[in-house]
Design a protein around this motif. Structure first.
Motif, short mmCIF file in Angstrom:
data_model
loop_
_atom_site.label_atom_id
_atom_site.label_comp_id
_atom_site.label_asym_id
_atom_site.label_seq_id
_atom_site.Cartn_x
_atom_site.Cartn_y
_atom_site.Cartn_z
N ALA A 46 0.83 -1.21 0.00
CA ALA A 46 0.00 0.00 0.00
C ALA A 46 0.86 1.25 0.00
CB ALA A 46 -0.93 -0.01 1.21
N LYS A 67 1.04 6.49 -6.85
CA LYS A 67 -0.26 6.84 -7.44
C LYS A 67 -1.02 7.89 -6.64
CE LYS A 67 -2.89 3.65 -9.03
NZ LYS A 67 -3.75 2.44 -9.18
N GLY A 117 -5.67 8.83 -3.02
CA GLY A 117 -6.99 8.81 -3.64
C GLY A 117 -7.11 7.83 -4.78
N ASP A 118 -6.04 7.65 -5.54
CA ASP A 118 -6.09 6.77 -6.72
C ASP A 118 -5.69 5.33 -6.42
OD1 ASP A 118 -6.99 8.77 -8.41
OD2 ASP A 118 -4.97 9.39 -8.99
N THR A 119 -5.36 5.06 -5.17
CA THR A 119 -5.02 3.68 -4.77
C THR A 119 -6.25 3.02 -4.15
OG1 THR A 119 -2.70 4.23 -4.36
CG2 THR A 119 -3.56 2.25 -3.30
N THR A 120 -6.69 1.94 -4.74
CA THR A 120 -7.85 1.22 -4.23
C THR A 120 -7.40 0.00 -3.43
OG1 THR A 120 -8.06 -0.24 -6.14
CG2 THR A 120 -9.14 1.93 -6.29
N LEU A 121 -8.33 -0.52 -2.65
CA LEU A 121 -8.01 -1.76 -1.92
C LEU A 121 -7.77 -2.90 -2.89
CD1 LEU A 121 -10.43 -1.58 1.15
CD2 LEU A 121 -8.00 -1.01 1.03
N ASP A 122 -8.44 -2.91 -4.02
CA ASP A 122 -8.18 -3.94 -5.03
C ASP A 122 -6.75 -3.83 -5.55
OD1 ASP A 122 -10.67 -5.13 -4.88
OD2 ASP A 122 -11.52 -3.96 -6.53
N ASP A 123 -6.25 -2.61 -5.70
CA ASP A 123 -4.85 -2.41 -6.10
C ASP A 123 -3.92 -3.04 -5.07
OD1 ASP A 123 -5.57 -0.91 -8.35
OD2 ASP A 123 -5.45 0.99 -7.26
N LYS A 130 -8.69 -11.10 0.12
CA LYS A 130 -9.53 -10.05 0.69
C LYS A 130 -9.78 -10.31 2.17
CE LYS A 130 -12.56 -8.12 -1.89
NZ LYS A 130 -13.77 -7.77 -2.69
N LYS A 171 -10.05 1.30 4.20
CA LYS A 171 -8.93 2.05 3.64
C LYS A 171 -8.36 3.05 4.63
CE LYS A 171 -7.54 4.77 -0.39
NZ LYS A 171 -7.95 5.34 -1.70
N GLU A 172 -9.22 3.67 5.44
CA GLU A 172 -8.74 4.67 6.39
C GLU A 172 -7.72 4.06 7.35
OE1 GLU A 172 -11.21 6.44 9.77
OE2 GLU A 172 -11.21 8.07 8.28
#
Length: 206
Positions: free
Chosen positions: A25, A32, A35-41, A50, A60-61
């Motif tokens: 992460a 990135k 904001g542009d980093t997702t948990l899927d990333d 998962k 995410k927080e």
């Protein structure tokens, strides 16, 4: 058993899994942005499931806060090593050169690791903002300690405020990182820090 920053106690395997998630992460958010980093990333980059991710982080927080702790530890340890014995303006210039050269390898593209995080999360996460504030204060304290050693050695006059000078030097550094990031060129960063160091040198009691 390993104890994390919270109250959860982890097995060695669990601690390694958590560390892998946070490291992945951190790399993604540095390049990135948060904001542009997702948990899927993060799942794809870390190779965990998962269920494993949500075992360690409820969203995410919480992951962002762990990334701040991770990146902060890296930056502060690096700066402690770099500044711990510096007591001259020449030593500060070597410190400056190392930071600029490291950023030049990325053409200034990503800025300061914790500064970039601060710009994205400070307005909407008070816990993260407070953690980042503590990191900046610790970093600034390392700079103040260098200036205090210079003052103790007679390089800086006794009336010079080492805390104010450290604040100015930190501001020049962070502003330089930001300018380098937007320009993809480390020249503004080098100039910004040089101006701050030139001011400190101009106060020399010698």
């Amino acid at each position: 058993m390993v104890t994390t920053a919270g109250t959860r106690r982890l097995t060695e395997r669990g601690a390694k899994t958590r560390a892998r998630i946070v490291a992945a992460a951190a790399d993604l958010m540095y390049v990135k942005g948060v904001g542009d980093t997702t948990l899927d990333d993060v799942l794809a980059a870390s190779g965990v499931s998962k269920s494993q991710l949500y075992h360690h982080f409820n969203g995410k927080e919480a992951l962002v806060r762990a990334v701040i702790e991770h990146m902060g530890e890296f930056v502060i340890n690096r700066e402690r090593d770099a500044l711990g014995r510096v007591s001259t303006i020449r030593g500060l210039r070597r410190w400056r050169d190392a930071l600029v050269q490291a950023n030049a390898l990325r053409h200034g593209a990503y800025g300061c690791a914790i500064g970039s995080l601060a710009s994205e999360v400070s307005d909407h996460d008070d816990v993260a903002r407070a953690a980042l504030s503590r990191l900046f204060l610790e970093w600034q304290g390392l700079l103040a300690a260098v200036l205090q050693r210079m003052q103790d050695a007679g390089t800086l006059p006794p009336e010079a405020s080492v805390d104010q000078l450290a604040t100015g030097l930190m501001a020049a550094l962070q502003g330089g990182y930001l300018l380098a990031q937007t320009a993809h060129d480390v020249a503004p960063m080098a100039t910004s820090i040089d101006m701050a160091l030139a001011h400190i040198e101009s106060l020399s009691a010698g």
